[in-house]
Design an enzyme around this catalytic site. Sequence first.
Site, PDB file in Angstrom:
ATOM      1  N   GLU B  84       0.866  -1.071  -0.042  1.00 12.86           N
ATOM      2  CA  GLU B  84      -0.027   0.055   0.125  1.00 12.86           C
ATOM      3  C   GLU B  84       0.965   1.097  -0.097  1.00 12.86           C
ATOM      4  O   GLU B  84       1.828   1.539   0.857  1.00 12.86           O
ATOM      5  CB  GLU B  84      -0.962   0.026   1.194  1.00 12.86           C
ATOM      6  CG  GLU B  84      -1.927   1.070   1.183  1.00 12.86           C
ATOM      7  CD  GLU B  84      -3.202   0.919   2.386  1.00 12.86           C
ATOM      8  OE1 GLU B  84      -3.222  -0.187   2.748  1.00 12.86           O
ATOM      9  OE2 GLU B  84      -3.746   1.967   2.402  1.00 12.86           O
ATOM     10  N   LYS B 276      -7.755  -1.317  10.976  1.00 11.60           N
ATOM     11  CA  LYS B 276      -7.068  -1.599   9.611  1.00 11.60           C
ATOM     12  C   LYS B 276      -5.868  -0.806   9.414  1.00 11.60           C
ATOM     13  O   LYS B 276      -4.835  -1.445   9.006  1.00 11.60           O
ATOM     14  CB  LYS B 276      -8.250  -1.636   8.491  1.00 11.60           C
ATOM     15  CG  LYS B 276      -7.594  -2.201   7.259  1.00 11.60           C
ATOM     16  CD  LYS B 276      -6.791  -1.016   6.308  1.00 11.60           C
ATOM     17  CE  LYS B 276      -6.483  -1.733   5.037  1.00 11.60           C
ATOM     18  NZ  LYS B 276      -5.499  -0.778   4.298  1.00 11.60           N
ATOM     19  N   ASP B 292       3.852 -14.373  10.739  1.00 13.44           N
ATOM     20  CA  ASP B 292       2.660 -14.892  10.061  1.00 13.44           C
ATOM     21  C   ASP B 292       1.564 -14.043  10.364  1.00 13.44           C
ATOM     22  O   ASP B 292       1.073 -13.869  11.573  1.00 13.44           O
ATOM     23  CB  ASP B 292       2.269 -16.418  10.831  1.00 13.44           C
ATOM     24  CG  ASP B 292       1.026 -17.062  10.048  1.00 13.44           C
ATOM     25  OD1 ASP B 292       0.165 -16.192   9.494  1.00 13.44           O
ATOM     26  OD2 ASP B 292       0.681 -18.041  10.240  1.00 13.44           O
ATOM     27  N   HIS B 389      -2.787   9.902   0.726  1.00 12.82           N
ATOM     28  CA  HIS B 389      -2.641   8.890  -0.042  1.00 12.82           C
ATOM     29  C   HIS B 389      -2.445   8.847  -1.565  1.00 12.82           C
ATOM     30  O   HIS B 389      -1.815   8.056  -2.266  1.00 12.82           O
ATOM     31  CB  HIS B 389      -4.270   8.144   0.015  1.00 12.82           C
ATOM     32  CG  HIS B 389      -4.268   6.678  -0.257  1.00 12.82           C
ATOM     33  ND1 HIS B 389      -3.823   5.754   0.708  1.00 12.82           N
ATOM     34  CD2 HIS B 389      -4.718   6.174  -1.243  1.00 12.82           C
ATOM     35  CE1 HIS B 389      -3.827   4.381   0.176  1.00 12.82           C
ATOM     36  NE2 HIS B 389      -4.584   4.664  -0.956  1.00 12.82           N
TER      37      HIS B 389
END
Lengths: 434, 434
Positions: B84, B276, B292, B389
């Site tokens: 991202e 998130k 993981d 962003h």
Amino acid sequence: MPKISGFSKLSKTAKVDWICKNYLASNKKAKETLANYWNTDSKLQKLHDEFTENTISNYYLPFGIAPNFTINDKTYVIPMAIEESSVIAAASKAAKFWDDKGGFKAEVISTTKVGHVHFNYEGDPKKLISFFDKLKPQLLAEAKPITQNMEKRGGGILDIELIDKTNQLDNYFQLHCSFDTKDAMGANFINSCLEQFGQTFEREAAKFEAFQNTLPEIIMCILSNYVPECLVRAEVSCPINRLGETTEEAHKFAKKFKQAIEIATIEPYRAVTHNKGIMNGVDAVVLATGNDFRAVEAGVHAYASKDGIYKSLTQVSLAKETFKFWLEIPLAIGTIGGLTNLHPLVKIAMEILGKPDAQELMKITAVAGLAQNFAAVNSLVTSGIQKGHMKMHLMNILNQLEASQDERLKAIEYFKTHTATHAKVIAFVEKLRN
Amino acid sequence: MPKISGFSKLSKTAKVDWICKNYLASNKKAKETLANYWNTDSKLQKLHDEFTENTISNYYLPFGIAPNFTINDKTYVIPMAIEESSVIAAASKAAKFWDDKGGFKAEVISTTKVGHVHFNYEGDPKKLISFFDKLKPQLLAEAKPITQNMEKRGGGILDIELIDKTNQLDNYFQLHCSFDTKDAMGANFINSCLEQFGQTFEREAAKFEAFQNTLPEIIMCILSNYVPECLVRAEVSCPINRLGETTEEAHKFAKKFKQAIEIATIEPYRAVTHNKGIMNGVDAVVLATGNDFRAVEAGVHAYASKDGIYKSLTQVSLAKETFKFWLEIPLAIGTIGGLTNLHPLVKIAMEILGKPDAQELMKITAVAGLAQNFAAVNSLVTSGIQKGHMKMHLMNILNQLEASQDERLKAIEYFKTHTATHAKVIAFVEKLRN
């Protein structure tokens, strides 16, 4: 250790030099290792470098494929990007198991995505309602430059609702906005719409005389990764007696499988790992297709907790002598936009899947999750999880020990009939060496 | 589309040939593209191929670094593997912001991991209790071959408890087992112990006369990724008036920031995206250090739902004119075992971090999550999320349009003062071209 100003402005080479000199001085080969992972095609490497800020190398995840998936009577090979050694093997095994039992069925239940303008308002709610009635068409009109391309593809803004949340938090209201983003995941589209709503809202609020001096104040405009109305369901089913060599064995397996799912439904300690296994399959596809696994993870796990207790995302039924096993999860993923048209291996992944649209990709991804969960629960209630897991991880341990070809072959042969543990593999190789 | 038997037994070349012939026939360059991503060092490539089954190429995630983190008065550069575009930039920005305000503080609260032997028992619970009292020392003794190495490192089995869950599910009991796995994430260790417990349990149960014909039946033995007792806390704090150019601006920002956190505490739609964002930072470190991320994600989100409603993992306080902002999450991660000693870039990541032990890595990872959340909420309550962003994503769109160097420079200049959307960038470049 030193700090640095203006680091992001440096060239990649200068960044690598700085980190090697200041943080990797004890490793003379560090610079070489970082460069070993660069692609020899400098144009391709530049593309990857520009995905994000301060890239100094490429982190490899294995890009693998799980063949033989039948989904809604169509055959798929599923591309997966995943580092965990047993995931692709488990997916392939589940695909094969269900292949002669009708394969997987999947359907998209809904595709609505949401976002919010979160704001505070201390005045009379009636004034807010009349403001909103006047505002709503303006919100839609002023978002047109953003929405027109999406509308051409059949998507766009579905609705905007004013929601009073003051019973939960003083003065807190939302514009709850719903969207159809078609084949895009839609995060940028939704956020751009919401920020435009925010601007229109603030400007019009300042002009709305009834507010007088008690203006609503916007806190933030942001999409939600919680998408309980963007749902997909995947399922397998077969007569119970097809689950084993004998009818007795088949029923015993089905009963134990059902108990495992029941435990994952009432016991969060188990549910978390159960769902983690589902996400092994889901994320592997999400990554390989250039989607955002953090968004998917957050939405899925919140969905698992929606009834007030965190529980299994899969369910099972044994009614009418039929074993039916299904998964229902929210999945906001896309096949256009983001990295999907940019990362060459994502393009390959999409081609392997037959260039699916977003709904087809939702189905494939959910199937990967269900397959993974079937394989995991199947192992758990029969041979245990370690046998399959360590079989795959054995190669990693042998690589770590720098085992010779001869040692590798002997170890692989031996651990075909013995469950491997890290210590046992080390002991086995050491014994060979002495 | 064809299916195939024995696919995993084929050589990598044969696998690639099969997939290219059968699923990628429309792309004449597919084979070349897959091979372009292979490492030119064939030994290194073989290592990566063997991480998992059916590997046909390497999926690149950008491997980047975020400098200037002060954590418990020590300076770190944090390695991140993340696709991202805005995550590393946001982390770096947050690191810089807090650097002259005391930096980040972090502490490990607890390190206990758990696993269970899940079983059914239909008989008299008193018999089970007396069986368990007799069994417990045997469980510990027979697990010795597995635990002895871990015990040398100071870890091992902490306790085994018998838990009656029959009030939630008929006949359902557990052995709730707790472990200290020191610097290993410990999944293989815990599962190996649990499966050994299962074997000892079954053998001894068959010999336990009081059970008569009502034997307990094991359903499964498996670790839990829900680790609410393996907790880490990260925090930043400073006088409120240091949050803005003026006292008024600083207090306004602090108030709005607090409102944003309050919304994420009561509104799951917001909480999911809020968390998130935390996981953007956490997962980037988890991936770069060979851990993981599915395990971490599942455990963290379940923790966010532990009070019956899914809510924010960060909290804020403005008491005593001090802005205090903190994150508390469960993190079962390791610095030995798994891929950590195997993946050359993971080794580099560990060296960049100064070869941390598991507890130090927990702290660093939590800080990356907190930093990410601070940056996101900061943007949301001020300029909006899209500006930052899209600034980072602009390069991706320009690459997609195959923009020339001249077009790129002009676009970068223009979008310094205009918020980019996908459509606006396309329109801008097209205008240049006409």
